[in-house]
Scaffold this motif. Structure first.
Motif, PDB file in Angstrom:
ATOM      1  N   ASP A 159       0.831  -1.199   0.000  1.00 45.15           N
ATOM      2  CA  ASP A 159       0.000   0.000   0.000  1.00 45.15           C
ATOM      3  C   ASP A 159       0.868   1.251   0.000  1.00 45.15           C
ATOM      4  O   ASP A 159       0.572   2.218  -0.696  1.00 45.15           O
ATOM      5  CB  ASP A 159      -0.933   0.024   1.215  1.00 45.15           C
ATOM      6  N   ILE A 160       1.937   1.244   0.762  1.00 45.44           N
ATOM      7  CA  ILE A 160       2.835   2.395   0.847  1.00 45.44           C
ATOM      8  C   ILE A 160       3.528   2.622  -0.494  1.00 45.44           C
ATOM      9  O   ILE A 160       3.577   3.738  -1.007  1.00 45.44           O
ATOM     10  CB  ILE A 160       3.851   2.213   1.995  1.00 45.44           C
ATOM     11  N   GLU A 161       4.046   1.559  -1.080  1.00 46.20           N
ATOM     12  CA  GLU A 161       4.721   1.661  -2.374  1.00 46.20           C
ATOM     13  C   GLU A 161       3.763   2.153  -3.448  1.00 46.20           C
ATOM     14  O   GLU A 161       4.075   3.068  -4.223  1.00 46.20           O
ATOM     15  CB  GLU A 161       5.297   0.290  -2.755  1.00 46.20           C
ATOM     16  N   LEU A 162       2.579   1.567  -3.498  1.00 45.22           N
ATOM     17  CA  LEU A 162       1.578   1.963  -4.485  1.00 45.22           C
ATOM     18  C   LEU A 162       1.159   3.415  -4.276  1.00 45.22           C
ATOM     19  O   LEU A 162       1.034   4.182  -5.234  1.00 45.22           O
ATOM     20  CB  LEU A 162       0.363   1.034  -4.401  1.00 45.22           C
ATOM     21  N   SER A 163       0.971   3.822  -3.042  1.00 45.40           N
ATOM     22  CA  SER A 163       0.568   5.203  -2.762  1.00 45.40           C
ATOM     23  C   SER A 163       1.658   6.192  -3.142  1.00 45.40           C
ATOM     24  O   SER A 163       1.371   7.268  -3.668  1.00 45.40           O
ATOM     25  CB  SER A 163       0.217   5.359  -1.280  1.00 45.40           C
ATOM     26  N   ALA A 164       2.904   5.843  -2.886  1.00 46.65           N
ATOM     27  CA  ALA A 164       4.006   6.738  -3.260  1.00 46.65           C
ATOM     28  C   ALA A 164       4.069   6.909  -4.780  1.00 46.65           C
ATOM     29  O   ALA A 164       4.247   8.021  -5.284  1.00 46.65           O
ATOM     30  CB  ALA A 164       5.325   6.203  -2.715  1.00 46.65           C
ATOM     31  N   TRP A 165       3.865   5.805  -5.508  1.00 42.39           N
ATOM     32  CA  TRP A 165       3.850   5.910  -6.973  1.00 42.39           C
ATOM     33  C   TRP A 165       2.593   6.620  -7.464  1.00 42.39           C
ATOM     34  O   TRP A 165       2.609   7.242  -8.529  1.00 42.39           O
ATOM     35  CB  TRP A 165       4.027   4.540  -7.629  1.00 42.39           C
ATOM     36  N   PHE A 166       1.514   6.540  -6.711  1.00 43.94           N
ATOM     37  CA  PHE A 166       0.309   7.303  -7.059  1.00 43.94           C
ATOM     38  C   PHE A 166       0.631   8.794  -7.126  1.00 43.94           C
ATOM     39  O   PHE A 166       0.216   9.487  -8.049  1.00 43.94           O
ATOM     40  CB  PHE A 166      -0.810   7.055  -6.034  1.00 43.94           C
ATOM     41  N   TYR A 167       1.374   9.293  -6.140  1.00 41.82           N
ATOM     42  CA  TYR A 167       1.707  10.717  -6.134  1.00 41.82           C
ATOM     43  C   TYR A 167       2.577  11.095  -7.332  1.00 41.82           C
ATOM     44  O   TYR A 167       2.386  12.148  -7.939  1.00 41.82           O
ATOM     45  CB  TYR A 167       2.381  11.102  -4.818  1.00 41.82           C
ATOM     46  N   VAL A 168       3.510  10.242  -7.684  1.00 47.04           N
ATOM     47  CA  VAL A 168       4.339  10.496  -8.867  1.00 47.04           C
ATOM     48  C   VAL A 168       3.461  10.469 -10.123  1.00 47.04           C
ATOM     49  O   VAL A 168       3.579  11.339 -10.993  1.00 47.04           O
ATOM     50  CB  VAL A 168       5.486   9.472  -8.968  1.00 47.04           C
ATOM     51  N   ALA A 169       2.578   9.490 -10.212  1.00 47.26           N
ATOM     52  CA  ALA A 169       1.681   9.402 -11.367  1.00 47.26           C
ATOM     53  C   ALA A 169       0.795  10.636 -11.458  1.00 47.26           C
ATOM     54  O   ALA A 169       0.547  11.162 -12.551  1.00 47.26           O
ATOM     55  CB  ALA A 169       0.822   8.138 -11.264  1.00 47.26           C
ATOM     56  N   ASN A 170       0.324  11.122 -10.319  1.00 45.74           N
ATOM     57  CA  ASN A 170      -0.515  12.311 -10.300  1.00 45.74           C
ATOM     58  C   ASN A 170       0.246  13.516 -10.841  1.00 45.74           C
ATOM     59  O   ASN A 170      -0.299  14.314 -11.604  1.00 45.74           O
ATOM     60  CB  ASN A 170      -1.003  12.571  -8.868  1.00 45.74           C
ATOM     61  N   VAL A 171       1.520  13.641 -10.474  1.00 47.32           N
ATOM     62  CA  VAL A 171       2.346  14.731 -10.999  1.00 47.32           C
ATOM     63  C   VAL A 171       2.500  14.586 -12.518  1.00 47.32           C
ATOM     64  O   VAL A 171       2.312  15.549 -13.263  1.00 47.32           O
ATOM     65  CB  VAL A 171       3.730  14.759 -10.315  1.00 47.32           C
ATOM     66  N   LEU A 172       2.825  13.388 -12.978  1.00 50.20           N
ATOM     67  CA  LEU A 172       3.029  13.177 -14.411  1.00 50.20           C
ATOM     68  C   LEU A 172       1.764  13.469 -15.211  1.00 50.20           C
ATOM     69  O   LEU A 172       1.824  14.055 -16.300  1.00 50.20           O
ATOM     70  CB  LEU A 172       3.502  11.746 -14.681  1.00 50.20           C
ATOM     71  N   LEU A 173       0.617  13.073 -14.692  1.00 57.13           N
ATOM     72  CA  LEU A 173      -0.633  13.304 -15.403  1.00 57.13           C
ATOM     73  C   LEU A 173      -1.079  14.761 -15.346  1.00 57.13           C
ATOM     74  O   LEU A 173      -1.953  15.171 -16.100  1.00 57.13           O
ATOM     75  CB  LEU A 173      -1.730  12.387 -14.854  1.00 57.13           C
ATOM     76  N   ASN A 174      -0.475  15.547 -14.463  1.00 54.91           N
ATOM     77  CA  ASN A 174      -0.834  16.952 -14.319  1.00 54.91           C
ATOM     78  C   ASN A 174       0.132  17.874 -15.063  1.00 54.91           C
ATOM     79  O   ASN A 174      -0.036  19.086 -15.041  1.00 54.91           O
ATOM     80  CB  ASN A 174      -0.872  17.335 -12.828  1.00 54.91           C
ATOM     81  N   LEU A 175       1.131  17.332 -15.722  1.00 51.55           N
ATOM     82  CA  LEU A 175       2.077  18.152 -16.462  1.00 51.55           C
ATOM     83  C   LEU A 175       1.415  18.791 -17.677  1.00 51.55           C
ATOM     84  O   LEU A 175       0.593  18.168 -18.347  1.00 51.55           O
ATOM     85  CB  LEU A 175       3.266  17.308 -16.940  1.00 51.55           C
TER      86      LEU A 175
END
Length: 182
Positions: A159-175
């Motif tokens: 859950d921690i690993e997935l959540s941390a990558w969620f934040y990175v994915a959110n940044v990438l999708l917001n570029l």
């Protein structure tokens, strides 16, 4: 929530689909003149009262807030995070980030992008390790359908690993590069 509610009327209630219809394209979104779909309004969607050959291009704070918080975009970011971990199960952080860039932007990150996003990933992961309930809430507490165990692994570290990558994915999708594809 409640965007279609009209005072004094017995209107049908919006119920989000939980089957495959949930992932249909935006062309199938139901339109209401009194309550247009918020993402369409925020991203300059025409109001359908006349034909529009070209849409205006704007960049407003509402667009960034929509991309970061709208349930559809949160679900997309979580889906991207799952894909990153599934497609790169034994990769290190840098390899996963390169894979994410390839998926979203069809290119590799430059050195500055890579170092900043990896620092962001590590900061988020450290925070989530100190607050594992936030990771569990993000992964398992959302209103959209998720498999019980999205990565076929059951542990709080997942859950921690997935959540941390969620934040990175959110940044990438917001570029801006992602949204406008200059």
């Amino acid at each position: 929530k409640g965007i279609w509610r009209q005072v004094g009327r017995n209107e049908p209630k919006w119920v989000a689909a939980t089957d495959q219809d949930r992932y249909r394209r935006g062309i199938y979104v139901i339109w209401r003149r009194a309550a247009p779909y918020p993402s369409f309004v925020n991203f300059d969607g025409p109001d359908r009262s006349s034909c529009v050959v070209g849409r205006p291009r704007t960049n407003t704070p509402l667009q960034a807030l929509t991309l970061l918080n709208d349930p559809a975009y949160v679900e997309m970011a979580l889906g991207l995070a799952i894909r990153i971990l599934r497609e790169h199960p034994n990769a290190d952080e840098a390899q996963r980030l390169s894979g994410a860039f390839q998926i979203v932007l069809a290119r590799q990150p430059d050195e500055q992008e890579s170092s900043r996003l990896l620092a962001f990933y590590r900061e988020r992961k450290a925070h989530l390790q100190a607050h594992p309930q936030e990771a569990q809430q993000l992964v398992r507490g959302n209103s959209f359908p998720m498999p019980d165990d999205p990565l076929s692994l059951t542990s709080s570290s997942t859950d921690i690993e997935l959540s941390a990558w969620f934040y990175v994915a959110n940044v990438l999708l917001n570029l801006d590069e992602t949204i406008t594809k200059d």
